[in-house]
Write a protein that holds these residues in place. Structure first.
Motif, PDB file in Angstrom:
ATOM      1  N   SER A  74      57.465  49.164 -17.887  1.00  0.00           N
ATOM      2  CA  SER A  74      56.105  48.671 -18.125  1.00  0.00           C
ATOM      3  C   SER A  74      55.885  47.471 -17.214  1.00  0.00           C
ATOM      4  CB  SER A  74      55.905  48.279 -19.590  1.00  0.00           C
ATOM      5  OG  SER A  74      56.737  47.201 -19.925  1.00  0.00           O
ATOM      6  N   LEU A  75      54.609  47.111 -17.021  1.00  0.00           N
ATOM      7  CA  LEU A  75      54.299  46.040 -16.078  1.00  0.00           C
ATOM      8  C   LEU A  75      52.937  45.436 -16.391  1.00  0.00           C
ATOM      9  CD1 LEU A  75      55.294  44.780 -13.282  1.00  0.00           C
ATOM     10  CD2 LEU A  75      53.645  46.345 -12.271  1.00  0.00           C
ATOM     11  N   ASP A  76      52.830  44.133 -16.240  1.00  0.00           N
ATOM     12  CA  ASP A  76      51.570  43.410 -16.366  1.00  0.00           C
ATOM     13  C   ASP A  76      50.922  43.339 -14.979  1.00  0.00           C
ATOM     14  OD1 ASP A  76      49.479  41.597 -16.882  1.00  0.00           O
ATOM     15  OD2 ASP A  76      50.830  39.871 -16.782  1.00  0.00           O
ATOM     16  N   LEU A  77      49.909  44.161 -14.734  1.00  0.00           N
ATOM     17  CA  LEU A  77      49.273  44.230 -13.421  1.00  0.00           C
ATOM     18  C   LEU A  77      48.695  42.882 -13.007  1.00  0.00           C
ATOM     19  CD1 LEU A  77      48.402  45.861 -10.946  1.00  0.00           C
ATOM     20  CD2 LEU A  77      46.334  46.507 -12.209  1.00  0.00           C
ATOM     21  N   ASP A  78      48.001  42.204 -13.906  1.00  0.00           N
ATOM     22  CA  ASP A  78      47.407  40.906 -13.563  1.00  0.00           C
ATOM     23  C   ASP A  78      48.483  39.900 -13.169  1.00  0.00           C
ATOM     24  OD1 ASP A  78      44.766  41.736 -13.944  1.00  0.00           O
ATOM     25  OD2 ASP A  78      44.808  41.217 -16.071  1.00  0.00           O
ATOM     26  N   GLY A  79      49.592  39.892 -13.889  1.00  0.00           N
ATOM     27  CA  GLY A  79      50.691  38.989 -13.561  1.00  0.00           C
ATOM     28  C   GLY A  79      51.288  39.294 -12.195  1.00  0.00           C
ATOM     29  N   LEU A  80      51.462  40.582 -11.890  1.00  0.00           N
ATOM     30  CA  LEU A  80      51.980  40.973 -10.574  1.00  0.00           C
ATOM     31  C   LEU A  80      51.024  40.525  -9.478  1.00  0.00           C
ATOM     32  CD1 LEU A  80      53.889  42.532  -8.661  1.00  0.00           C
ATOM     33  CD2 LEU A  80      52.441  44.533  -9.084  1.00  0.00           C
ATOM     34  N   LEU A  81      49.736  40.816  -9.644  1.00  0.00           N
ATOM     35  CA  LEU A  81      48.756  40.435  -8.631  1.00  0.00           C
ATOM     36  C   LEU A  81      48.757  38.924  -8.400  1.00  0.00           C
ATOM     37  CD1 LEU A  81      45.798  42.813  -9.529  1.00  0.00           C
ATOM     38  CD2 LEU A  81      47.358  42.990  -7.578  1.00  0.00           C
ATOM     39  N   LYS A  82      48.852  38.174  -9.466  1.00  0.00           N
ATOM     40  CA  LYS A  82      48.882  36.716  -9.348  1.00  0.00           C
ATOM     41  C   LYS A  82      50.131  36.273  -8.574  1.00  0.00           C
ATOM     42  CE  LYS A  82      47.300  33.691 -12.441  1.00  0.00           C
ATOM     43  NZ  LYS A  82      47.178  32.944 -13.691  1.00  0.00           N
ATOM     44  N   SER A  83      51.271  36.899  -8.832  1.00  0.00           N
ATOM     45  CA  SER A  83      52.530  36.488  -8.206  1.00  0.00           C
ATOM     46  C   SER A  83      52.579  36.769  -6.703  1.00  0.00           C
ATOM     47  CB  SER A  83      53.731  37.153  -8.887  1.00  0.00           C
ATOM     48  OG  SER A  83      53.813  38.524  -8.545  1.00  0.00           O
ATOM     49  N   VAL A  84      51.786  37.740  -6.221  1.00  0.00           N
ATOM     50  CA  VAL A  84      51.790  38.079  -4.794  1.00  0.00           C
ATOM     51  C   VAL A  84      50.442  37.785  -4.134  1.00  0.00           C
ATOM     52  CG1 VAL A  84      53.610  39.813  -4.998  1.00  0.00           C
ATOM     53  CG2 VAL A  84      51.215  40.508  -5.243  1.00  0.00           C
ATOM     54  N   ASN A  85      49.611  37.008  -4.834  1.00  0.00           N
ATOM     55  CA  ASN A  85      48.284  36.666  -4.322  1.00  0.00           C
ATOM     56  C   ASN A  85      47.531  37.945  -3.938  1.00  0.00           C
ATOM     57  OD1 ASN A  85      46.205  34.882  -3.636  1.00  0.00           O
ATOM     58  ND2 ASN A  85      46.889  34.756  -1.509  1.00  0.00           N
ATOM     59  N   GLY A  86      47.538  38.911  -4.854  1.00  0.00           N
ATOM     60  CA  GLY A  86      46.967  40.216  -4.561  1.00  0.00           C
ATOM     61  C   GLY A  86      45.579  40.422  -5.115  1.00  0.00           C
ATOM     62  N   GLU A  87      44.862  41.345  -4.478  1.00  0.00           N
ATOM     63  CA  GLU A  87      43.554  41.749  -4.969  1.00  0.00           C
ATOM     64  C   GLU A  87      43.424  43.259  -4.798  1.00  0.00           C
ATOM     65  OE1 GLU A  87      40.000  41.417  -2.004  1.00  0.00           O
ATOM     66  OE2 GLU A  87      41.199  39.607  -1.732  1.00  0.00           O
ATOM     67  N   ILE A  88      42.840  43.898  -5.768  1.00  0.00           N
ATOM     68  CA  ILE A  88      42.663  45.348  -5.743  1.00  0.00           C
ATOM     69  C   ILE A  88      41.560  45.698  -4.751  1.00  0.00           C
ATOM     70  CG2 ILE A  88      41.998  47.368  -7.093  1.00  0.00           C
ATOM     71  CD1 ILE A  88      43.141  45.850  -9.575  1.00  0.00           C
ATOM     72  N   VAL A  89      41.869  46.638  -3.846  1.00  0.00           N
ATOM     73  CA  VAL A  89      40.897  47.102  -2.861  1.00  0.00           C
ATOM     74  C   VAL A  89      40.208  48.370  -3.360  1.00  0.00           C
ATOM     75  CG1 VAL A  89      40.597  47.921  -0.487  1.00  0.00           C
ATOM     76  CG2 VAL A  89      42.218  46.066  -0.976  1.00  0.00           C
ATOM     77  N   PHE A  90      40.987  49.321  -3.860  1.00  0.00           N
ATOM     78  CA  PHE A  90      40.410  50.517  -4.458  1.00  0.00           C
ATOM     79  C   PHE A  90      41.397  51.144  -5.438  1.00  0.00           C
ATOM     80  CE2 PHE A  90      42.245  51.889  -0.430  1.00  0.00           C
ATOM     81  CZ  PHE A  90      42.952  53.035  -0.750  1.00  0.00           C
ATOM     82  N   VAL A  91      40.864  52.003  -6.302  1.00  0.00           N
ATOM     83  CA  VAL A  91      41.645  52.644  -7.367  1.00  0.00           C
ATOM     84  C   VAL A  91      41.440  54.153  -7.265  1.00  0.00           C
ATOM     85  CG1 VAL A  91      41.966  52.832  -9.864  1.00  0.00           C
ATOM     86  CG2 VAL A  91      41.272  50.640  -8.871  1.00  0.00           C
ATOM     87  N   GLU A  92      42.526  54.900  -7.466  1.00  0.00           N
ATOM     88  CA  GLU A  92      42.453  56.362  -7.516  1.00  0.00           C
ATOM     89  C   GLU A  92      43.140  56.847  -8.794  1.00  0.00           C
ATOM     90  OE1 GLU A  92      42.581  57.680  -2.816  1.00  0.00           O
ATOM     91  OE2 GLU A  92      44.440  57.724  -3.964  1.00  0.00           O
ATOM     92  N   GLU A  93      42.528  57.813  -9.451  1.00  0.00           N
ATOM     93  CA  GLU A  93      43.153  58.449 -10.614  1.00  0.00           C
ATOM     94  C   GLU A  93      43.491  59.872 -10.223  1.00  0.00           C
ATOM     95  OE1 GLU A  93      41.391  57.830 -14.473  1.00  0.00           O
ATOM     96  OE2 GLU A  93      40.289  56.102 -13.703  1.00  0.00           O
ATOM     97  N   TYR A  94      44.740  60.275 -10.544  1.00  0.00           N
ATOM     98  CA  TYR A  94      45.190  61.597 -10.151  1.00  0.00           C
ATOM     99  C   TYR A  94      46.233  62.113 -11.123  1.00  0.00           C
ATOM    100  CZ  TYR A  94      47.158  65.294  -7.215  1.00  0.00           C
ATOM    101  OH  TYR A  94      47.595  66.501  -6.736  1.00  0.00           O
ATOM    102  N   GLU A  95      45.970  63.259 -11.740  1.00  0.00           N
ATOM    103  CA  GLU A  95      46.910  63.940 -12.634  1.00  0.00           C
ATOM    104  C   GLU A  95      47.654  63.002 -13.591  1.00  0.00           C
ATOM    105  OE1 GLU A  95      49.517  66.618 -10.582  1.00  0.00           O
ATOM    106  OE2 GLU A  95      47.858  67.702  -9.664  1.00  0.00           O
ATOM    107  N   GLY A  96      46.912  62.229 -14.348  1.00  0.00           N
ATOM    108  CA  GLY A  96      47.520  61.365 -15.352  1.00  0.00           C
ATOM    109  C   GLY A  96      48.055  60.044 -14.835  1.00  0.00           C
TER     110      GLY A  96
END
Length: 139
Positions: A74-96
């Motif tokens: 499991s993973l906290d996405l917001d925490g990961l993004l904060k730790s690497v100074n990240g920002e989401i560019v786009f999202v894809e959903e595929y087969e679950g």
């Protein structure tokens, strides 16, 4: 002669300390259940080296890297993004799965849809894979 010996010992000690400071690898991701390193720059010479433990040591033996990947239950996405100074560019959903393609302060990158991507996070029911620049080899 004693001065030359002292100078040699001092230089050797300095070299050892420098090696100790440089050699510890800096993994892109911490505390993973398992880790993979990607090498090669085309599908012809692509290789993946995986480990369940000792990723720091394995990294030192792999050679030139083109990416890194970590698996988590499991993973906290917001925490990961904060730790690497990240920002989401786009999202894809595929087969679950839900895939987040991001810009981040990480050493590897690819160009996807005209955007420089440094971080790929894939959430699936069985766990989370996180890679820089993207997850190679499928998931």
């Amino acid at each position: 002669m004693k001065l030359l010996k002292l100078l040699s010992v001092t230089l050797l000690a300095g070299a050892v300390l420098l090696a100790i400071a440089i050699l510890p690898s800096r993994l892109c991701f911490k505390d993973a259940e398992s880790y993979a390193f990607f090498t090669g720059d085309t599908s012809k010479n692509f290789s993946e080296v995986t480990t369940d433990s000792g990723a720091d040591a394995v990294r030192l033996t792999v050679g030139k890297l083109s990416g890194e990947c970590a698996y988590y239950k499991s993973l906290d996405l917001d925490g990961l993004l904060k730790s690497v100074n990240g920002e989401i560019v786009f999202v894809e959903e595929y087969e679950g799965s839900v895939n987040y393609y991001c810009k981040a302060d990480l050493p590897y990158s690819v160009n996807l849809y005209g955007e420089e991507i440094n971080l790929h996070v894939c959430f699936r029911p069985d766990g989370v894979k996180v890679a820089s620049p993207i997850i190679f080899g499928g998931y």
